[in-house]
Structure formats: structure tokens, C-alpha cells
Enzyme design. Structure first.
Site, PDB file in Angstrom:
ATOM      1  N   CYS A   1       0.844  -1.199   0.000  1.00 29.85           N
ATOM      2  CA  CYS A   1       0.000   0.000   0.000  1.00 29.85           C
ATOM      3  C   CYS A   1       0.881   1.251   0.000  1.00 29.85           C
ATOM      4  O   CYS A   1       1.979   1.250   0.548  1.00 29.85           O
ATOM      5  CB  CYS A   1      -0.903   0.000   1.236  1.00 29.85           C
ATOM      6  SG  CYS A   1      -2.047   1.405   1.268  1.00 29.85           S
TER       7      CYS A   1
ATOM      8  N   ASP B   1       0.425   3.808   1.674  1.00 30.26           N
ATOM      9  CA  ASP B   1       0.377   4.408   3.008  1.00 30.26           C
ATOM     10  C   ASP B   1       1.782   4.711   3.536  1.00 30.26           C
ATOM     11  O   ASP B   1       2.659   3.836   3.526  1.00 30.26           O
ATOM     12  CB  ASP B   1      -0.344   3.431   3.955  1.00 30.26           C
ATOM     13  CG  ASP B   1      -0.717   4.083   5.279  1.00 30.26           C
ATOM     14  OD1 ASP B   1       0.192   4.618   5.955  1.00 30.26           O
ATOM     15  OD2 ASP B   1      -1.907   4.063   5.636  1.00 30.26           O
TER      16      ASP B   1
ATOM     17  N   ARG C   1       2.920   4.912   6.317  1.00 26.84           N
ATOM     18  CA  ARG C   1       3.330   4.166   7.518  1.00 26.84           C
ATOM     19  C   ARG C   1       3.782   2.744   7.211  1.00 26.84           C
ATOM     20  O   ARG C   1       4.123   1.991   8.125  1.00 26.84           O
ATOM     21  CB  ARG C   1       2.156   4.125   8.512  1.00 26.84           C
ATOM     22  CG  ARG C   1       1.714   5.502   8.970  1.00 26.84           C
ATOM     23  CD  ARG C   1       0.353   5.440   9.634  1.00 26.84           C
ATOM     24  NE  ARG C   1      -0.683   5.027   8.688  1.00 26.84           N
ATOM     25  CZ  ARG C   1      -1.972   4.895   9.008  1.00 26.84           C
ATOM     26  NH1 ARG C   1      -2.369   5.146  10.238  1.00 26.84           N
ATOM     27  NH2 ARG C   1      -2.847   4.521   8.100  1.00 26.84           N
TER      28      ARG C   1
ATOM     29  N   HIS D   1      -2.163  -3.945   5.030  1.00 22.76           N
ATOM     30  CA  HIS D   1      -2.018  -3.554   6.440  1.00 22.76           C
ATOM     31  C   HIS D   1      -3.382  -3.320   7.057  1.00 22.76           C
ATOM     32  O   HIS D   1      -4.316  -2.867   6.377  1.00 22.76           O
ATOM     33  CB  HIS D   1      -1.132  -2.312   6.569  1.00 22.76           C
ATOM     34  CG  HIS D   1      -1.710  -1.080   5.952  1.00 22.76           C
ATOM     35  ND1 HIS D   1      -2.328  -0.100   6.688  1.00 22.76           N
ATOM     36  CD2 HIS D   1      -1.802  -0.678   4.668  1.00 22.76           C
ATOM     37  CE1 HIS D   1      -2.749   0.856   5.878  1.00 22.76           C
ATOM     38  NE2 HIS D   1      -2.447   0.533   4.639  1.00 22.76           N
TER      39      HIS D   1
ATOM     40  N   CYS E   1      -6.324  -0.129   6.795  1.00 22.41           N
ATOM     41  CA  CYS E   1      -5.997   0.506   5.502  1.00 22.41           C
ATOM     42  C   CYS E   1      -7.086   1.515   5.101  1.00 22.41           C
ATOM     43  O   CYS E   1      -8.273   1.177   5.049  1.00 22.41           O
ATOM     44  CB  CYS E   1      -5.848  -0.566   4.427  1.00 22.41           C
ATOM     45  SG  CYS E   1      -5.430   0.109   2.796  1.00 22.41           S
TER      46      CYS E   1
HETATM   47 CO    CO Z   1      -3.466   1.219   3.010  1.00 18.48          CO
END
Ligand code: CO
Length: 218
Positions: A42, A44, A46, A98, A101
Site C-alpha cells: 500500500c 500508506d 506508515r 495492512h 488501511c
Molecule cells: Co493502506
């Protein structure tokens, strides 16, 4: 110092730090890359691939998009997979989702998000495909997290169904495709599924074949 200047500053310090430990690090890397892993994760912020598995530059070939989706019409993702498998000859493809998400969460809502809803449609299809898996879940968080897991497993299935991976297996490659989910809350990965050449014996059109195999692999 502006925030952008600060990034260049941080970069210089980082490069110096690495050269102090290994003076030839960048010189050796500049000659070739030979990663063993392709990471499909992803976007993302993080969930940074190299940091999570604690590997330095040169060790992981990376593709990231919103909610780690692998779609057979996505030339970008397919090109990455082809280059990784056929040129770099990576040994493992890791699809890593994750918990929590944002893309999965958005896919579960009925709000209008504009263009991205077309992308999130792929995740809504995963939910529709596995509707009965959600019958016993109460509350938003368990539902999101379950869909995060199922989404990973479905994307592993999609990777295995690509002509690229199937052709590699037909050529005798031992390439494996791993499905992982990462917890932002504690930084720990969990293995969900693992596929290898034996997958060729399964019907690539059997979209339900992937489910039911959620078990801790890692
Ligand atoms: Co995500």
C-alpha cells in the site's frame, strides 16, 4: 532552512553515514541491482517496504498503490511484475496489506470519493466475493481488518493468475507469491498465505480458491 532544503540536508547526512560504515556501498549498488524480493504494498506512508523488513537499498524491488491492488489491466503493476520476474529474476513476490488501511475503509463506505471510487471498486468486489465471511463480524474495525486480509489473499491470487507468473512457473521457476498483513499498531507482520508452482494445477478462474487458507505463515 526550508522543509525541502532540509530533505537534501538529511539526504547528505544519510549518504555520509552509510559510506562511513561501508565506503563502497553506493559504488557496488551502482553496478547492478539483484534483489530477491518484489514488494507489492500500500502507498500508506506508515508502511515503507524496506524499513519494515529491515533491508537496505538494493534488496527489494517495490511497487505500491492504494490498498495494494493487482489488476490484470494495470500496465504499471504488470510491467513491474514482468521486469522483476523476467529480468531481475526475483525469488519471492510479497503482497503486503495492512490493518486499518484507508483504501479498504473507503471501499466500505457509501460516500462519494470521486475518481478513486473506480479503483476502490476492486476492493468492493473482494467484499462481494466473500460476503459470508463478514456475517459474524460486529463493528467497523473487525470488518475493515477482515477485508484487509481477504484483499491480500485475493491480490495474491491475481498475481498468481498473471501470464507472467504462470509462464515463469511453466519454465520451471520456483518463484513464490506470499500474502502478508502488517499491523501499524505494533509493527509486526503476519503471513496469510504462500503460493508456488503447485498453483498451476488450480483453475486460474477459480476466484474462490484462495479463501479459507488464512493461517499464520510467518
Ligand atoms: Co493502506
Amino acid at each position: 532552512m526550508s522543509r525541502i532544503e532540509d530533505l537534501f540536508n538529511r539526504n547528505r547526512i544519510w549518504a555520509e553515514r552509510i559510506k562511513e560504515i561501508n565506503p563502497d556501498f553506493f559504488l557496488n549498488l551502482s553496478r547492478q541491482q539483484k534483489p530477491e524480493y518484489l514488494w507489492i504494498g500500500c502507498s500508506d506512508s506508515r508502511v515503507p517496504a524496506n524499513q519494515i523488513i529491515d533491508l537496505p537499498p538494493g534488496e527489494v524491488f517495490v511497487h505500491r498503490n492504494i490498498a495494494n491492488v493487482v489488476v490484470p489491466s494495470d500496465l504499471n503493476c504488470l510491467s513491474v511484475i514482468q521486469f522483476a520476474v523476467e529480468v531481475l529474476e526475483i525469488k519471492h513476490i510479497i503482497v503486503c496489506g495492512h490493518y486499518g488501511c484507508g483504501g479498504v475503509k473507503a471501499a466500505l463506505s457509501s460516500e462519494n470519493h470521486g475518481l478513486i471510487d473506480n479503483w476502490l471498486r476492486h476492493i468492493r468486489n473482494v467484499k462481494r466475493l466473500h460476503a459470508s465471511d463478514f456475517d459474524d463480524l460486529v463493528g467497523e474495525e473487525p470488518t475493515i481488518d477482515r477485508l484487509c486480509e481477504l484483499n491480500v489473499i485475493e491480490q495474491v491470487h491475481n498475481v498468481c493468475a498473471t501470464t507472467i507468473v504462470r509462464d515463469a512457473w511453466l519454465r520451471g521457476s520456483h518463484l513464490t507469491v506470499e500474502g502478508w498483513v502488517y499491523s501499524i499498531k505494533d509493527g509486526v507482520l503476519k503471513g496469510l498465505c504462500s503460493r508456488g508452482p503447485e498453483t498451476l494445477d488450480k483453475d486460474p478462474g477459480d476466484d474462490r480458491g484462495a479463501v479459507g487458507e488464512i493461517s499464520a505463515v510467518g
